[in-house]
Design an enzyme around this catalytic site. Structure first.
Site, short mmCIF file in Angstrom:
data_model
loop_
_atom_site.label_atom_id
_atom_site.label_comp_id
_atom_site.label_asym_id
_atom_site.label_seq_id
_atom_site.Cartn_x
_atom_site.Cartn_y
_atom_site.Cartn_z
N ARG A 64 -22.00 -24.66 -10.32
CA ARG A 64 -23.06 -25.69 -10.39
C ARG A 64 -23.86 -25.58 -11.69
O ARG A 64 -24.42 -26.57 -12.16
CB ARG A 64 -23.95 -25.63 -9.15
CG ARG A 64 -23.25 -26.14 -7.90
CD ARG A 64 -24.18 -26.11 -6.69
NE ARG A 64 -24.60 -24.77 -6.36
CZ ARG A 64 -23.93 -23.94 -5.54
NH1 ARG A 64 -22.82 -24.35 -4.98
NH2 ARG A 64 -24.39 -22.74 -5.29
N GLU A 101 -26.76 -7.09 -3.06
CA GLU A 101 -27.35 -6.41 -1.92
C GLU A 101 -26.26 -5.65 -1.15
O GLU A 101 -26.43 -4.51 -0.75
CB GLU A 101 -28.02 -7.45 -1.03
CG GLU A 101 -29.19 -6.91 -0.26
CD GLU A 101 -29.93 -8.04 0.44
OE1 GLU A 101 -29.86 -9.18 -0.02
OE2 GLU A 101 -30.55 -7.73 1.47
P1 AMP Z 1 -28.74 -14.82 -7.21
O1 AMP Z 1 -27.78 -14.01 -8.03
O2 AMP Z 1 -29.09 -14.16 -5.90
O3 AMP Z 1 -29.98 -15.25 -7.98
O4 AMP Z 1 -27.96 -16.12 -6.75
C1 AMP Z 1 -27.83 -17.17 -7.61
C2 AMP Z 1 -26.59 -17.98 -7.36
O5 AMP Z 1 -26.22 -18.08 -5.99
C3 AMP Z 1 -26.91 -19.35 -7.85
O6 AMP Z 1 -26.03 -19.59 -8.93
C4 AMP Z 1 -26.69 -20.28 -6.69
O7 AMP Z 1 -25.64 -21.15 -7.05
C5 AMP Z 1 -26.27 -19.42 -5.52
N1 AMP Z 1 -27.25 -19.43 -4.40
C6 AMP Z 1 -27.94 -18.37 -3.93
N2 AMP Z 1 -28.72 -18.70 -2.89
C7 AMP Z 1 -28.53 -20.03 -2.68
C8 AMP Z 1 -29.07 -20.99 -1.76
N3 AMP Z 1 -29.97 -20.66 -0.81
N4 AMP Z 1 -28.66 -22.28 -1.87
C9 AMP Z 1 -27.75 -22.63 -2.81
N5 AMP Z 1 -27.22 -21.78 -3.70
C10 AMP Z 1 -27.58 -20.49 -3.65
#
Ligand code: AMP
Length: 177
Positions: A64, A101
């Site tokens: 995305r 995690e």
């Molecule tokens: P993070 O590494 O935990 O910051 O996760 C970021 C990536 O996970 C982003 O590129 C999002 O595309 C996806 N992501 C994580 N949580 C969500 C959520 N609640 N809704 C949609 N996409 C998410």
């Protein structure tokens, strides 16, 4: 329709409970993508902080992130660099493994993607725990170039993903939860 406030963009982000697994509330951006006014507002706002920063490359994360990152690159008249999941990029790559995690994940970038004179913005759709953007930032810095800032459409502020990124890097997000 004008989209000047975060509340107007927020109306185009749909909560999907228990996707892709129980307990996760997925932020579905497809209504925002489908609206010409909302998509235009989102990419203009993502690009705005960097208009006068002589950005040479927008780096974005599969998949995305590619949608918003390529639009922002066009606005900034910069090039576009993809960061992808392992095994997707055809040329020689640099791998970066980072801890989640539960377990770990790997991202890759072409090893000729950036130079030390590049001025880079990283774009993703959503900042959650910050692991993905922190990994991308480490990969960009590994080329010796300047990381001017980071942008995301959505920030899940309750997860404090910002704390994973270097405090000297400006982080711009459009809609916070
Ligand atoms: P993070 O590494 O935990 O910051 O996760 C970021 C990536 O996970 C982003 O590129 C999002 O595309 C996806 N992501 C994580 N949580 C969500 C959520 N609640 N809704 C949609 N996409 C998410």
């Amino acid at each position: 329709m004008s989209m000047s406030s975060p509340e107007q963009l927020r109306a185009f982000i749909r909560d999907v409970p228990d996707f892709p697994k129980p307990g996760i509330v997925f932020k579905d951006i497809t209504p925002l993508l489908r609206s010409p006014a909302a998509l235009n507002a989102a990419v203009e706002k993502l690009a705005a902080p960097f208009l006068d920063e002589s950005i040479t490359a927008v780096v974005a994360i599969e998949s995305r992130g590619f949608i918003f990152g390529s639009c922002v690159a066009r606005i900034l008249k910069a090039g576009f660099v993809p960061i992808r999941k392992p095994g997707k990029l055809p040329w020689t790559t640099r791998r970066h493994e980072y801890i989640l995690e539960y377990g770990s994940d790997v991202l890759e970038i072409h090893d000729d993607a950036l130079n030390n004179d590049d001025r880079v913005v990283i774009i993703d759709d959503l900042l959650a725990t910050g692991g993905t953007l922190a990994a991308a930032a480490a990969m960009v810095r590994g080329f010796g170039c300047t990381l001017v800032g980071v942008g995301a459409v959505i920030e899940l502020a309750f997860l404090d993903g910002r704390s994973k990124l270097d405090p000297s890097t400006p982080i711009h997000t459009l809609v916070q939860y």
